[in-house]
Design an enzyme around this catalytic site. Structure first.
Site, PDB file in Angstrom:
ATOM      1  N   VAL A   1     -56.585   5.277 -16.938  1.00 19.41           N
ATOM      2  CA  VAL A   1     -57.963   4.825 -17.110  1.00 19.41           C
ATOM      3  C   VAL A   1     -58.028   3.385 -16.620  1.00 19.41           C
ATOM      4  O   VAL A   1     -57.133   2.580 -16.904  1.00 19.41           O
ATOM      5  CB  VAL A   1     -58.402   4.897 -18.583  1.00 19.41           C
ATOM      6  N   CYS A   2     -59.075   3.074 -15.867  1.00 18.60           N
ATOM      7  CA  CYS A   2     -59.311   1.710 -15.416  1.00 18.60           C
ATOM      8  C   CYS A   2     -58.098   1.206 -14.609  1.00 18.60           C
ATOM      9  O   CYS A   2     -57.558   1.932 -13.785  1.00 18.60           O
ATOM     10  CB  CYS A   2     -59.612   0.829 -16.624  1.00 18.60           C
ATOM     11  N   THR A   3     -57.661  -0.032 -14.849  1.00 22.52           N
ATOM     12  CA  THR A   3     -56.570  -0.616 -14.066  1.00 22.52           C
ATOM     13  C   THR A   3     -55.202  -0.062 -14.436  1.00 22.52           C
ATOM     14  O   THR A   3     -54.195  -0.478 -13.867  1.00 22.52           O
ATOM     15  CB  THR A   3     -56.565  -2.145 -14.207  1.00 22.52           C
TER      16      THR A   3
END
Length: 225
Positions: free
Chosen positions: A100-102
């Site tokens: 998720v995300c970075t």
């Protein structure tokens, strides 16, 4: 059969990257979700919330789903050999390797994005190519056993998509209804393309320090490779 989810829980994690999918996974029938880290000491999320890992690297089983959330703490993981080794080893045996995300940058640093379609937070999207990934600007991107999600709130969409893959659409929709997940954001500034220029500038300024650190770390890693 019980499904086992392992979510990396590290200092300065973006808590919603972790707690969004955690809530979805933990709401599934016959599922066990573990917060995994090097030790069992509490860790503080990037916005101050304390989280409690419940499983050490050394005790972790093979997971059906391995998930790496993002946040400012990702920067330290990019040069953390112990964590990168753990991710490589568990990814090799997981049914799905996810982020998720970075968190996708950590998967990239572990060598798991080469030639694969992937996404991440909009402010880090340009880093994906440096790991050999094929950047895709979508909220949830699947490439075989690799599933990556965009920034922060996409973790809920991602969690539901993963449950649908593993347990079917009806189970995913049942969880969605149970959580009353029917987002109607009050503003249309959720993406750079829809935000005003002043809001976009303010958001970039707020994340500038972490981004500069990340650029430096990745440059050093590339030079040492």
């Amino acid at each position: 059969m019980t499904l086992h989810f392992g979510i990396l829980c590290f200092p300065a994690v973006q808590q919603l990257d972790l707690t969004g999918p955690y809530e979805v996974f933990a709401s599934a029938s016959d599922a066990r979700v573990h917060l995994v880290w090097k030790n069992l000491e509490p860790v503080r999320a990037s916005t101050g919330l304390w989280l409690q890992p419940d499983m050490r690297f050394a005790d972790a089983p093979d997971f059906d789903v391995l998930c790496v959330p993002g946040g400012a703490g990702v920067n330290a993981l990019l040069s953390d050999d112990e964590t990168l080794t753990f991710i490589r080893e568990k990814a090799a045996k997981a049914r799905y390797v996810t982020s998720v995300c970075t968190g996708s940058l950590v998967l990239g640093r572990a060598g798991l994005l080469e030639g694969r379609r992937a996404t991440t937070h909009w402010n880090a999207h340009d880093f994906l190519e440096s790991f050999g990934a094929v950047p895709v600007k979508e909220r949830v991107v699947r490439d075989g056993s690799l599933i990556t999600a965009g920034g922060v709130t996409s973790g809920i969409d991602f969690g539901l998509a993963v449950i649908a893959e593993l347990m079917g659409r009806e189970e995913a929709e049942t969880i969605q209804l149970s959580l009353e997940y029917a987002p109607e954001p009050p503003f249309g500034s959720g993406l750079p393309e829809t935000a005003s220029s002043s809001v976009l500038a303010a958001a970039k300024a707020r994340m500038a320090g972490s981004r500069r650190e990340r650029e430096t770390l990745l440059s050093l890693a590339t030079a040492q490779a």
